[in-house]
Write a protein that holds these residues in place. Structure first.
Motif: not given
Ligand code: ZN
Length: 682
Positions: A581-589
């Motif tokens: 999800d867009t707001d998932d701070l643990l994931a890269p782009d």
């Protein structure tokens, strides 16, 4: 009792207990019947006619290699299983990293829903790399220096494991060495031994030691340290840094260590080393592993840290080289709890003696740094596989379970370290090594097949057996320099002083970037991040422009070809919307999905990426020569074998938990993304 149990569990599930995101380390919701004596539940279930579910997991087993070995009769048990039931490729996760894949296996969810995205992530405040799956909290101490709370693993996984859901429905689960499911679940009826994710007492994945008179200065390698061992008249004293010392400030650790002191005597004629260890004096012949030896560090007046380690005598002649494993956890007084119930760790030591419990079970770092010879590494792999086999077989023989899951990681590590020896097109291939190591990977598959055969001998008519790997494995012949590409294409900008002259040695690539001009950066295995305003510490790209920039980078990279032969470098490149999800701070782009034999060039954290300015593609010179983690997931599926026919197309890792619960006759939570793979016709 059986029926009542399951009805109670139904009520819990329909009431939504499991529909939220319950952290795996939280105790499962109380089941009303749990207040009854456990023994009555076990009696009831033992009388039940249900078949059991046994799942054997083997990390990184490549389906194409399994298929070719079955064809020539080298994996007779898997062959038999495929004829009796089924053999399919098993879909893995984006990305095909073990922590992500095993968490999807364990929770029946995609990374978007369980929250574990990568082996490595980034700390957006410090703009540095950090561990992807979670972190370990140091012990907390009282004012008098006693431990008030042991060290604990904080796992970013947000979802319950399928065995904790089965446990809440009254099923007895035995969970052995499943990677990254640490800390253990608080099961009412089952037991768990944690695997990957269990750290050493220095709070590392594995930090080993190589002591030698060949070394002139102390030097770190990835996962360990070389320590000079000056020898005078055949005698030396080694100071091996163990647990960090406490500073005067309570609860704060300083960068000095309590040391294990070992006196070493070399007999060059007999080629032996005699080690005077505080616990015991032992003599090792050259090429011999020691038993596990306990060591205690008195950290405070009220806190002794127990630890175990073992030695390997690599050289005991003209030169002396001694290897020691990382400081692992003493199962009789665990630094951190790594079993459920807690006393299970000591019970295992009573049964088998002191035992290896570090999550990163095979010292690939020491092998890479020439601190551990090939034969010692491989002997350790086979011994560890045999230990886990013995445990799994004994737990099966005890018979007091409904679900048993056991996992092995030796197949993956040997694949990573020895692929070059079976691949004559690999730049690291040496004909002279072939006779000895050319079948090292195949040997672990044969060992796996033997384990499977021994489990098959123990199956009862109604049992379901599934064999899974979390992803496959392939050659890593050339590395693509992502950081360099980002710099050359103007997405990342190096600091002024780095542009002129050579960058400082050993500086992490991220530390060499000018954040006021950098729009995108690379971390770890295959993650690209956009330097987003308000998200990154010095972000410069407005959030509304981040997706467009990610698409632009994807568009440029996706069509890249190998200069010489036009091979594509990427099968696919994944935008965040396909895995998080867009707001998932643990994931890269962006996740890169390499094609064929390509992976990211590994600078070893020493900034080598930045010094290499000429070539975007570099031949792989490391022993780490097989890989999967940066590959496009569709190119590196795992394996699925079942003793019953698989009734759905395209099975994937998320289906295993759903299949287990459904086969038991239990309830599959609606939140599960997986589907039942076999018919329950009992
Ligand atoms: Zn791997």
């Amino acid at each position: 009792v059986n029926g009542i149990l399951r009805i109670a569990a139904t009520a819990l599930i329909t009431a939504g207990i499991f529909t939220g995101c319950q952290p795996a380390d939280e105790a499962p919701a109380p089941v009303p019947v749990a207040t009854e004596p456990t023994v009555s539940v076990q009696d009831a279930l033992t009388d039940s006619p249900s078949g059991r579910v046994i799942i054997l997991g083997f990390d990184g087993v490549e389906p194409k290699l399994v298929e070719s070995m079955m064809e020539v009769g080298e994996l007779p048990n898997l062959k038999r299983l495929s004829e009796q039931g089924d053999f399919r490729p098993l879909g893995t996760t984006i990305p095909a990293h073990s922590p992500v894949a095993w968490t999807s296996f364990s929770t029946s969810l995609s990374p978007r829903d369980h929250g574990v995205h990568s082996f490595f992530g980034r700390n957006a405040e410090r703009m540095s790399m950090r561990e992807g799956p979670g972190f370990n909290k140091r012990p907390e101490l009282d004012d008098d220096g006693a431990v008030s709370e042991r060290a604990v693993r904080i796992n970013y996984n947000k979802a319950p494991s399928f065995w904790s859901i089965a446990d809440a429905q009254g099923y007895r689960c035995k969970v052995l060495n499943v990677p990254f499911m640490t800390p253990p679940d608080d099961l009412d009826f089952g037991l768990q031994l944690c695997g990957l994710g269990v750290r050493d007492i220095r709070n590392t994945n594995s930090f080993s030691f190589s002591l030698s008179d060949r070394y002139t200065e102390q030097e770190k390698y990835s996962g360990g340290m070389k320590i000079p061992l000056p020898i005078e008249t055949g005698v030396a004293t080694a100071h091996i840094p163990g647990h960090p010392r406490l500073s005067k400030e309570p609860g704060k650790f300083v960068s000095k260590f309590h040391s294990l002191i070992v006196h070493i005597e070399v007999d060059r004629t007999e080629r032996t080393l005699t080690l005077e260890h505080p616990n015991k004096t032992i003599t090792l012949a050259e090429g011999e592993w020691s038993e596990w030896l306990p060591t205690t560090f008195n950290v405070t007046d009220n806190w002794d840290v127990g630890t175990i380690s073992r030695f390997f005598a690599a050289e005991a002649g003209e030169h002396v080289t001694l290897y020691m494993t990382c400081f692992q956890i003493d199962p009789y007084d665990p630094y951190t709890w790594f079993t459920h119930p807690q006393e299970y760790s000591a019970e295992l030591a009573d049964r088998y003696g002191l035992y290896k419990n570090i999550g990163w079970a095979f010292d690939t770092g020491a092998l890479e740094a020439d601190a551990l010879p090939d034969d010692a590494f491989l002997a350790d792999v086979h011994e560890t596989m045999a230990w886990r086999e013995r445990l799994a077989l004994e737990e099966i023989d005890k018979g007091d379970f409904d679900v048993l899951v056991s996992a092995w990681t030796g197949t993956d590590r040997v694949g990573h370290m020895y692929w070059r020896d079976r691949d004559s097109n690999h730049p690291g291939y040496e004909r002279s090594r072939f006779d000895q190591y050319g079948r090292a990977v195949e040997d672990t598959y044969i060992k796996m097949d033997g384990i499977i055969g021994n489990v098959m001998d123990r199956l009862e008519d109604d049992d379901l057996l599934m064999i899974v790997s979390d992803h496959g494995m392939g050659p890593f012949r050339e590395g693509f320099n992502v950081m360099r590409w980002l710099v050359q294409n103007g997405y990342a900008v190096m600091k002024q002083e780095q542009q002129q002259g050579q960058p400082k040695k050993r500086q992490m690539p991220l530390a060499q970037l000018d954040w006021s001009k950098t729009r995108a950066y690379f971390i770890g295995i295959n993650s690209i991040y956009i330097n987003v305003q308000g998200r990154e510490r010095d972000g410069i790209v407005p959030a509304r422009e981040a997706v467009a920039l990610a698409r632009e980078i994807r568009g440029k990279l996706i069509n890249l070809q190998h200069g010489e032969n036009g091979q594509r470098i990427f099968t696919d490149i994944f935008l965040r919307e396909s895995f998080a999800d867009t707001d998932d701070l643990l994931a890269p782009d962006l996740f890169l999905g390499y094609a064929g034999h390509f992976q990211t060039f590994k600078g070893g954290g020493k900034g080598e990426e930045m010094r290499q300015r000429q070539n975007m593609l570099m031949p792989t010179q490391t022993k780490w020569s097989g890989d999967h983690a940066g590959s496009a997931p569709e190119d590196v599926p795992g394996i699925l074998f079942s003793n019953r026919p698989v009734i759905v197309d395209n099975p994937d890792l998320r289906d295993i938990g759903a299949t287990t619960l459904s086969y038991l006759g239990g309830l599959v939570p609606e939140t599960f993304e997986g589907k039942a793979l076999v018919q329950n016709d009992r």
